[in-house]
Design a protein around this motif. Sequence first.
Motif, PDB file in Angstrom:
ATOM      1  N   SER A 177       0.831  -1.199   0.000  1.00  0.00           N
ATOM      2  CA  SER A 177       0.000   0.000   0.000  1.00  0.00           C
ATOM      3  C   SER A 177       0.868   1.252   0.000  1.00  0.00           C
ATOM      4  O   SER A 177       1.882   1.322   0.700  1.00  0.00           O
ATOM      5  CB  SER A 177      -0.902  -0.003   1.234  1.00  0.00           C
ATOM      6  N   SER A 207       2.671   2.436  -2.438  1.00  0.00           N
ATOM      7  CA  SER A 207       3.869   2.401  -3.274  1.00  0.00           C
ATOM      8  C   SER A 207       3.630   3.138  -4.584  1.00  0.00           C
ATOM      9  O   SER A 207       2.495   3.414  -4.989  1.00  0.00           O
ATOM     10  CB  SER A 207       4.273   0.956  -3.557  1.00  0.00           C
ATOM     11  N   TYR A 253      -3.465  -3.801   0.647  1.00  0.00           N
ATOM     12  CA  TYR A 253      -4.345  -2.693   0.273  1.00  0.00           C
ATOM     13  C   TYR A 253      -5.492  -2.610   1.281  1.00  0.00           C
ATOM     14  O   TYR A 253      -6.236  -3.573   1.474  1.00  0.00           O
ATOM     15  CB  TYR A 253      -4.899  -2.878  -1.128  1.00  0.00           C
ATOM     16  N   GLU A 294      -6.359  -0.952 -10.741  1.00  0.00           N
ATOM     17  CA  GLU A 294      -6.320   0.254  -9.913  1.00  0.00           C
ATOM     18  C   GLU A 294      -7.189   0.062  -8.681  1.00  0.00           C
ATOM     19  O   GLU A 294      -8.263  -0.553  -8.742  1.00  0.00           O
ATOM     20  CB  GLU A 294      -6.810   1.466 -10.704  1.00  0.00           C
ATOM     21  N   GLU A 306      -3.585   3.241  -5.959  1.00  0.00           N
ATOM     22  CA  GLU A 306      -2.632   2.197  -6.332  1.00  0.00           C
ATOM     23  C   GLU A 306      -2.816   1.819  -7.803  1.00  0.00           C
ATOM     24  O   GLU A 306      -3.947   1.690  -8.279  1.00  0.00           O
ATOM     25  CB  GLU A 306      -2.825   0.949  -5.468  1.00  0.00           C
TER      26      GLU A 306
END
Length: 683
Positions: free
Chosen positions: A416, A418, A438, A459, A463
């Motif tokens: 999460s 990144s 996530y 997506e 993310e």
Amino acid sequence: MMLQFESVVATGSAALDSGIGDTALKTFNGDTYLYTVTGPAGGIAVWQLVDGAIPQLVDTEYYSGTITFLVGRSGDAVTLGGQDQLVLDVNTATGLVGYDLNSDGSIGDLQETGTLTGGGDISALVQMSLGSTDLLTIAHEGTGQIGTYYVNGDGTLGLAGMIVGEADSMQALQSGAGQFVISADAATNGIAVLQVDTGNGTLAAIDNTSAIETLGIAVPTAVEVVEAYGQSWVVVAGSASNSLSVMKLSDTGHLIPTDHVLDTLDTRFQSVQDLSLIEVDGRVFVVAGGGDDGITLFTLTPNGQLVHLDSFADSLDSGLQNVQSLSVAHVGDELQVLVTSQQDAGVNLLTTSVSELGVVRDGFGTVNGTAQNDMLSGSILETSLLGGAGDDILIAGAGATTMTGGIGADIFVMQSGSEPTTITDFEVGVDRLDLFDYMLLRTPSQLTFTGTATGAQIEYRDEVIQVISASGGPLSSFDVFGVGFGGPDHIPVDFSGFEGLDPTGSAGIQGEIAVNSGTINPGLTDAEINFTPNGGGTVSVRADGEGRFDLDMPSGTFSGELDIIKSYSTASKEINALDALQVLRLSVGLDPTWGSASPENLIAADITQDGTINALDALAILQVAVGKPSAHKAEWVFLDTDADLSGITRNNVDYETGADVVVVDGVISTDMTSILLGNLEAV
């Protein structure tokens, strides 16, 4: 890695095979032995573990004499004065009762130490070394106390100290220079960290209430520990919460949650009763089981997350109804998982191969794996992970990460927060995409999944993952995830950064503060610390109740931006009606009652952060002061101490938060100015 059921072994005696309450492992002359313990009118069986074969029965011992109907169902292997023993829980005993263990694994004579202060009715025990001295920590069931005892050279025990506490599971763990005992007690729903005084052996409790309460662990039935990846780790099983919780132990004895997973239809640790940890060639494996008629195998990543590897459900051949106890041993080229049941007789043997374990590596630039099963992690800067052959686990870093698994069944683990991640060779039906970091993601239907000419773009909130098919052509959601994610549910352990949720409010320090990742920082209590290296992704951590934090950065020198986010605690009552009065004066062009306003006063006055000081600021501050809802929350802002604030006026409150810093070998040290928006009186 897959779990393979091999066999159920039994002695043929109901007294030894049914109702096994505990198992213990002990190694003699390179051979590992499993000891199984039953309760009253039962006894002990000894099995030698053999590489590539089922366990071989070595010895049995039936309880006799005065302990026959007083013995419990637990057994712990210890060494007293050079003699190995299997210590039992014996009701009404005055000393520690156990059987000698011979060097061929067989069972020797029954022994009892001299009278212990808390008696021999024990619920948990752990042995540790303090330099050249051995120490036993014993939870005395009858007295509600935990005692520490020095082990004398002749095997006798000398009391070091007693502390109030209850435990039915205990482990010893070192972190830095500190020595600790981690305990759990199902009856009282308690988890404790006890620091051992290395000088006199006494215990002192470390307050970890805030860390433990956020996880929601109910009825902790087992605790296990391991030192790996340069850190000390604690894993707790929660039976009523159907959970496994991972926490990092700091050298001050404070627990830092890193993962919390719940059982699902795809795993087998509901009503978890026991768990076992083992480290093999730099890798950590976790096995758990309970009332779900099976067991689940995980591996622990260097950042403290559990990656699901496999789950095995009870079959017609196995005996895994309501798992009672677990032991895991490294025997030859395999892990042997020894499991007992609350309903089925005997010991179940399951195995998984560790013959192809590869390297554990992290870094930035290019990180190469081997032809074996590697675990590679990205970094805060742009990274390419090249797994090569083998069943690899590739873990995204905070910076942009490109992952190439190569040949084998690879697991691509996302992180999460990144930067965008690219997978270059996803093999349908072979590779797996793990998105459990996530926040609040439970099903593929929550994702925005778009097929592309070469694969797919996935997506979720901010993310982004680019997945390129190994065989070419577009990918569907079913190609990547099948009917669902599989594995456990991961529950967030830190909600910072989630929409509408701020770091916990707490008191702070107005004015100049020192920020140092190696010390206590009183002004940063419960704050979110964000570091963004130049050209890299952001690393975010939460400071604890004393402002300590660890960026967990790689070695080297990194320049970048430090930002701190911290909410205001109304309990501190630092903002009051006098602050609103001062802002009202500023809004009409008057000075505060004490004289000219400093730039810091003007920053504090602009609680709406719209760049000007007006009556709306005074209203918002008054609402905060009296506890009324406000569209503009009070918060702390942190500025570079050397920032030029000379241009700030009441009509131009323009400033930047954060500071340019240099992190050297994971340590950050800088000076900042903290200002509580809405609080003028103290600036």
